[in-house]
Design a protein around this motif. Structure first.
Motif, PDB file in Angstrom:
ATOM      1  N   VAL A 131       0.843  -1.204   0.000  1.00 43.55           N
ATOM      2  CA  VAL A 131       0.000   0.000   0.000  1.00 43.55           C
ATOM      3  C   VAL A 131       0.875   1.248   0.000  1.00 43.55           C
ATOM      4  N   ALA A 132       1.910   1.254   0.826  1.00 45.60           N
ATOM      5  CA  ALA A 132       2.794   2.417   0.881  1.00 45.60           C
ATOM      6  C   ALA A 132       3.477   2.657  -0.457  1.00 45.60           C
ATOM      7  N   HIS A 133       3.919   1.580  -1.109  1.00 51.20           N
ATOM      8  CA  HIS A 133       4.579   1.737  -2.400  1.00 51.20           C
ATOM      9  C   HIS A 133       3.606   2.252  -3.456  1.00 51.20           C
ATOM     10  N   GLN A 134       2.385   1.742  -3.460  1.00 47.86           N
ATOM     11  CA  GLN A 134       1.389   2.248  -4.404  1.00 47.86           C
ATOM     12  C   GLN A 134       1.059   3.711  -4.135  1.00 47.86           C
ATOM     13  N   GLY A 135       1.254   4.127  -2.884  1.00 46.40           N
ATOM     14  CA  GLY A 135       1.046   5.527  -2.541  1.00 46.40           C
ATOM     15  C   GLY A 135       2.250   6.396  -2.827  1.00 46.40           C
ATOM     16  N   LYS A 136       3.187   5.884  -3.634  1.00 46.16           N
ATOM     17  CA  LYS A 136       4.389   6.631  -4.043  1.00 46.16           C
ATOM     18  C   LYS A 136       5.288   6.966  -2.853  1.00 46.16           C
ATOM     19  N   ASP A 352      -1.463   9.518   0.972  1.00 48.66           N
ATOM     20  CA  ASP A 352      -2.568  10.432   0.729  1.00 48.66           C
ATOM     21  C   ASP A 352      -3.885   9.672   0.818  1.00 48.66           C
ATOM     22  N   VAL A 353      -4.965  10.386   1.012  1.00 49.69           N
ATOM     23  CA  VAL A 353      -6.259   9.757   1.268  1.00 49.69           C
ATOM     24  C   VAL A 353      -6.646   8.789   0.166  1.00 49.69           C
ATOM     25  N   LEU A 354      -6.464   9.183  -1.106  1.00 51.50           N
ATOM     26  CA  LEU A 354      -6.892   8.338  -2.217  1.00 51.50           C
ATOM     27  C   LEU A 354      -5.735   7.635  -2.915  1.00 51.50           C
ATOM     28  N   ALA A 355      -4.539   7.738  -2.352  1.00 49.39           N
ATOM     29  CA  ALA A 355      -3.375   7.184  -3.039  1.00 49.39           C
ATOM     30  C   ALA A 355      -3.526   5.692  -3.262  1.00 49.39           C
ATOM     31  N   GLY A 356      -3.461   5.259  -4.527  1.00 45.59           N
ATOM     32  CA  GLY A 356      -3.502   3.853  -4.872  1.00 45.59           C
ATOM     33  C   GLY A 356      -4.873   3.226  -4.815  1.00 45.59           C
ATOM     34  N   SER A 357      -5.894   3.996  -4.422  1.00 43.46           N
ATOM     35  CA  SER A 357      -7.225   3.422  -4.318  1.00 43.46           C
ATOM     36  C   SER A 357      -7.817   3.194  -5.689  1.00 43.46           C
ATOM     37  N   ALA A 358      -8.963   2.491  -5.714  1.00 38.30           N
ATOM     38  CA  ALA A 358      -9.631   2.224  -6.989  1.00 38.30           C
ATOM     39  C   ALA A 358     -10.023   3.531  -7.668  1.00 38.30           C
ATOM     40  N   ALA A 359     -10.447   4.495  -6.869  1.00 37.72           N
ATOM     41  CA  ALA A 359     -10.833   5.782  -7.453  1.00 37.72           C
ATOM     42  C   ALA A 359      -9.640   6.498  -8.065  1.00 37.72           C
ATOM     43  N   ALA A 360      -8.509   6.412  -7.369  1.00 39.09           N
ATOM     44  CA  ALA A 360      -7.320   7.091  -7.884  1.00 39.09           C
ATOM     45  C   ALA A 360      -6.769   6.413  -9.120  1.00 39.09           C
TER      46      ALA A 360
END
Length: 372
Positions: A131-136, A352-360
Motif C-alpha cells: 500500500v505504501a509503495h502504491q502511494g508513491k 494520501d487519502v486516495l493514493a492507490g485506491s480504486a478511485a485514484a
C-alpha cells in the motif's frame, strides 16, 4: 593393558581441538551451553543459549557414532560469538535508556507482530508495504525473523547482491520486492550459521542500507519470532522495533477471528503492557484481523481487558484463497486486501487519502464544461 577403545580415545585426546563425547544428553547440552557462553563478557540471554544448543545439538545428532562433537561445539561457540558481537555493536549505535529511540531516519515505523501462531503477520506486513509503495512512498520492509521460519522467504523474486555486514557470521541482505529499482526494498537476515536466534537480530539503525534511501518514508517490520518474545523484550533483538521514541512507532497486532487467537493475543498484550507502563515500549496502535470480513458469531466475551480497547477499530483483511495457499510471493498482494488497509495508512498520514485506491486508479474524466 589398554583396550582398543581406550587407545582410540587416547589418540583422539591428543588431537588439538578434540572434545570428549558426552556420555548423556544432559552432558551434551551442558557442553554446548558452556561453548555458547564462552567468550561472552556480558553473558547471553537464556533464550539465546537454549536455541544455540538446539541448533548445535541437531548438528551433533547427524554426526557418526564414532565421530566427536567438535563441530557441534564450534557451531555453539560461533553462534554465541555472533550474539555477543551483534549486542556489542548495538550498544554503540542504539541507546539503551528509556524513551531515547530516535526514529526520524526510518520514516513512519510500523512494527507488525503476530498475536498468535499462524495469525498472518507476514502477510499484513507485506500488504502494508505494498500500500505504501502504491502511494508513491519509499518503503523498507524488514524481515526480522530467522530465514528458516520467515513468512517473507518468497517475498522477493530474486535475492539481491547488496549486503551490510553486522558481524563475521551475520549480515543484512537487500532485495527488491517488485520491479528492480522500483519496488519495496526488502531487508532480511543472512548468516553462515545453521540458524538465527533473537539475539542475532541487529538493532534498527543497522537495518538501513548504507547510504540509506533519501527520503525513506516508511519502515514496515515483520517482527517474527512468534510475536511473543518481541513483545516481552523491547530492548534488543526483534523487540527493539517496539521501543518508544520520537516519532512514535505504531505497532500493529495481527490476529485471526478465532477464540484461541484472541486469547493468545490477550496474553501477549498483558506481557507487553508492563513495558508500555514503564515508558520503554510503544503501545499497540491497531488491531488487524486477518482472513475475515467481520467478527463471527460466538466470539463475544473472548477478548480480555487489554484487547477490548482495540476491538471497535479493528481492520478486517479479507481472505484470498491464493494468498492463503501460497503465502507472500514477489507479486503485489490482491487489491481487496490492500484496499482494506488503505484508510488506516491514510489516517496515519503515511499515504494520501486516495493514493492507490480504486478511485485514484481510474483515468481522469474529460473536461466537458459545467453541467447546467
Amino acid at each position: 593393558m589398554a583396550t582398543a577403545a581406550e587407545s582410540v580415545d587416547a589418540s583422539q585426546a591428543a588431537t588439538p581441538g578434540w572434545v570428549e563425547r558426552p556420555r548423556s544428553l544432559p552432558g551434551m547440552y551442558q557442553l554446548l551451553g558452556t561453548a555458547a557462553r564462552r567468550g561472552s563478557d556480558t553473558g547471553l540471554d537464556v533464550g539465546d543459549v537454549e536455541m544455540i544448543v538446539d541448533l548445535a545439538a541437531a548438528h551433533a545428532a547427524r554426526a557418526t557414532v564414532t565421530g566427536s562433537p567438535t563441530d557441534a561445539v564450534e557451531i555453539a561457540e560461533q553462534a554465541g560469538a555472533a550474539v555477543t558481537a551483534v549486542a556489542d555493536r548495538g550498544r554503540q549505535v542504539w541507546p539503551t535508556h528509556v524513551g531515547a529511540a530516535d526514529w526520524s531516519g526510518h520514516g513512519a515505523v510500523i512494527p507488525v507482530l503476530a498475536g498468535s501462531p499462524g495469525a498472518g503477520a507476514s502477510t499484513v506486513a507485506a500488504a502494508i508495504a505494498d500500500v505504501a509503495h502504491q502511494g508513491k512512498r519509499c518503503c523498507l520492509l524488514v524481515d526480522a525473523d530467522a530465514p528458516a521460519r520467515s513468512g517473507l522467504a518468497q517475498a522477493a523474486g530474486v535475492e539481491g547482491p547488496w549486503t551490510r555486514p553486522i558481524s563475521e557470521q551475520v549480515q543484512v541482505r537487500y532485495s527488491w520486492r517488485g520491479r528492480t529499482g522500483n519496488g519495496v526494498l526488502l531487508a532480511r537476515l543472512d548468516t553462515t550459521l545453521p540458524g538465527i536466534t533473537p539475539g542475532m537480530v541487529p538493532v534498527p539503525p543497522d537495518w538501513l542500507p548504507d547510504p540509506p534511501p533519501a527520503p525513506l518514508h516508511v519502515t514496515v517490520v515483520d517482527l517474527g519470532h512468534g510475536g511473543w518474545r518481541a513483545a516481552a523484550a523491547p530492548i534488543a533483538g526483534p523487540g527493539g522495533w517496539l521501543r518508544a521514541g520520537a516519532p512514535a512507532p505504531r505497532p500493529v497486532l495481527v490476529v485471526r477471528a478465532t477464540r484461541p487467537s484472541l486469547r493468545r493475543a490477550e496474553q501477549l498484550l498483558a506481557r507487553h503492557e508492563s513495558w508500555v507502563q514503564a515508558g520503554v515500549a510503544a503501545p499497540v496502535a491497531q488491531l488487524v484481523v486477518n482472513a475475515a470480513k467481520r467478527w463471527p458469531g460466538g466470539i463475544d466475551g473472548t477478548a480480555g481487558p487489554h484487547l477490548a480497547g482495540l476491538l471497535d477499530d479493528a481492520v478486517f483483511l479479507p481472505a484470498v484463497g491464493a494468498v492463503e495457499l501460497a503465502g507472500v510471493t514477489a507479486a503485489v498482494l490482491p487489491s481487496k486486501m490492500l484496499d482494506a488497509l488503505r484508510p488506516l495508512l491514510a489516517s496515519w498520514g503515511v499515504i494520501d487519502v486516495l493514493a492507490g485506491s480504486a478511485a485514484a486508479r481510474q483515468p481522469p474524466r474529460p473536461n466537458r464544461g459545467p453541467v447546467l
